[in-house]
Design an enzyme around this catalytic site. Structure first.
Site, PDB file in Angstrom:
ATOM      1  N   SER A   1      -3.671   1.013  -7.296  1.00  0.00           N
ATOM      2  CA  SER A   1      -2.340   0.413  -6.317  1.00  0.00           C
ATOM      3  C   SER A   1      -2.006  -0.937  -7.233  1.00  0.00           C
ATOM      4  O   SER A   1      -2.947  -1.635  -7.455  1.00  0.00           O
ATOM      5  CB  SER A   1      -2.977   0.317  -5.131  1.00  0.00           C
ATOM      6  OG  SER A   1      -1.933  -0.178  -4.242  1.00  0.00           O
TER       7      SER A   1
ATOM      8  N   TYR B   1      -8.496  -2.596   1.919  1.00  0.00           N
ATOM      9  CA  TYR B   1      -7.969  -1.968   1.221  1.00  0.00           C
ATOM     10  C   TYR B   1      -7.491  -2.371  -0.367  1.00  0.00           C
ATOM     11  O   TYR B   1      -7.880  -1.788  -1.168  1.00  0.00           O
ATOM     12  CB  TYR B   1      -6.663  -1.094   1.710  1.00  0.00           C
ATOM     13  CG  TYR B   1      -5.992  -0.292   0.930  1.00  0.00           C
ATOM     14  CD1 TYR B   1      -6.314   1.032   0.475  1.00  0.00           C
ATOM     15  CD2 TYR B   1      -4.592  -0.818   0.266  1.00  0.00           C
ATOM     16  CE1 TYR B   1      -5.583   1.946  -0.408  1.00  0.00           C
ATOM     17  CE2 TYR B   1      -3.974   0.194  -0.558  1.00  0.00           C
ATOM     18  CZ  TYR B   1      -4.626   1.191  -0.735  1.00  0.00           C
ATOM     19  OH  TYR B   1      -3.859   2.207  -1.733  1.00  0.00           O
TER      20      TYR B   1
END
Length: 269
Positions: free
Chosen positions: A134, A147
């Site tokens: 990501s 996260y």
């Protein structure tokens, strides 16, 4: 002879979209997921798609899925580690158990899948491993720090893995999306508790999410499928230019901060 790709997390989002993209390019696909009953019904009508169970936190299920894939298609030419989820919450709000679970799925899960397929790839002297990271692995965000930390770990894991496997003829790519209109938000897990003092952090994150330009899922997964198995694939593949611009800005700020404090750094030599 058709090549074969094993995809984790193929019941939704990127994994589901990738299944159709690889099929369109003539690949055999092992579409794996924790609950095969949740598979897209269209998969059943595709001769070159094997739907089977794989839970990235269950080593036995990983080994079984790899065995089934090899038995059905003869080899595993590529793996896409798309399984994962997002843990929401300020760091103080997330329980230690939730933080461990986040890393167990998003990071250790990739390690276990890679360890299961590498003996097959090393024996053949070829293969391509694609890990879904990501842009949050570069730029951490408020109320998503746990996260983002897991995705930063995926980034470093992938970069090191690429260096280890390059001499063996096995390629590695980190796929770095900025965000898509998928079920990521609805599948994300809420923190164990709520602390009112973080209201401003949640508001900042909500404003960021509202203004963020999202990538096109179909075009992005088509790009991932197109670079899979090519002779010299990228180690880093950004999908969606908005995320790329965000990371460029982050690195510029980082280098500027290092420069402003370089005299202090120099004094530590």
């Amino acid at each position: 002879m058709s090549k074969t790709v094993l995809i984790t997390g193929a019941s939704t989002g990127m994994g589901e979209a990738l299944t159709f993209e690889y099929v369109a390019r003539g690949w055999n696909v092992a579409a794996t997921m924790r609950d095969p009953a949740r598979a897209n019904q269209a998969f059943a009508g595709l001769d070159n798609v094997l739907v089977t169970r794989l839970d990235v936190t269950d080593a036995a299920s990983i080994e079984q899925a790899v065995r089934e894939t090899v038995e059905r298609f003869g080899a595993v030419d590529a793996v896409v580690n798309a399984a994962g989820y997002g843990q929401l919450g300020a760091v103080e709000e997330v329980s230690p158990a939730q933080a461990r679970d986040q890393f167990e799925t998003n990071v250790v899960g990739i390690v276990q899948v890679v360890q299961a397929v590498l003996p097959h790839m090393r024996e053949r002297g070829s293969g391509h491993i694609l890990n879904v990271g990501s842009m949050g692995g570069h730029v951490s965000l408020p109320t998503m720090a746990v996260y983002c930390a897991s995705k930063s770990a995926v980034q470093n894991l992938t970069e090191g893995l690429a260096k280890e496997l390059d001499p063996l003829g096995i390629r590695v790519t980190l796929v770095e999306p900025a965000g898509f209109d998928t079920n990521f938000g609805t599948s994300a897990k809420l923190p164990a508790r709520s602390v009112a003092d973080y209201a401003d952090s949640y508001a900042a994150m909500a404003e960021f999410a509202k203004q963020a330009v999202r990538g096109d899922l179909t075009r992005s997964m088509a790009a991932v499928a197109d670079i899979t198995g090519v002779e010299e694939p990228p180690v880093h593949l950004a999908v969606a230019t908005a995320g790329l611009e965000m990371v460029r800005g982050h690195f510029a700020e980082l280098l500027d901060e290092y420069a402003r404090w370089e005299s202090v750094t120099a004094a530590t030599d």
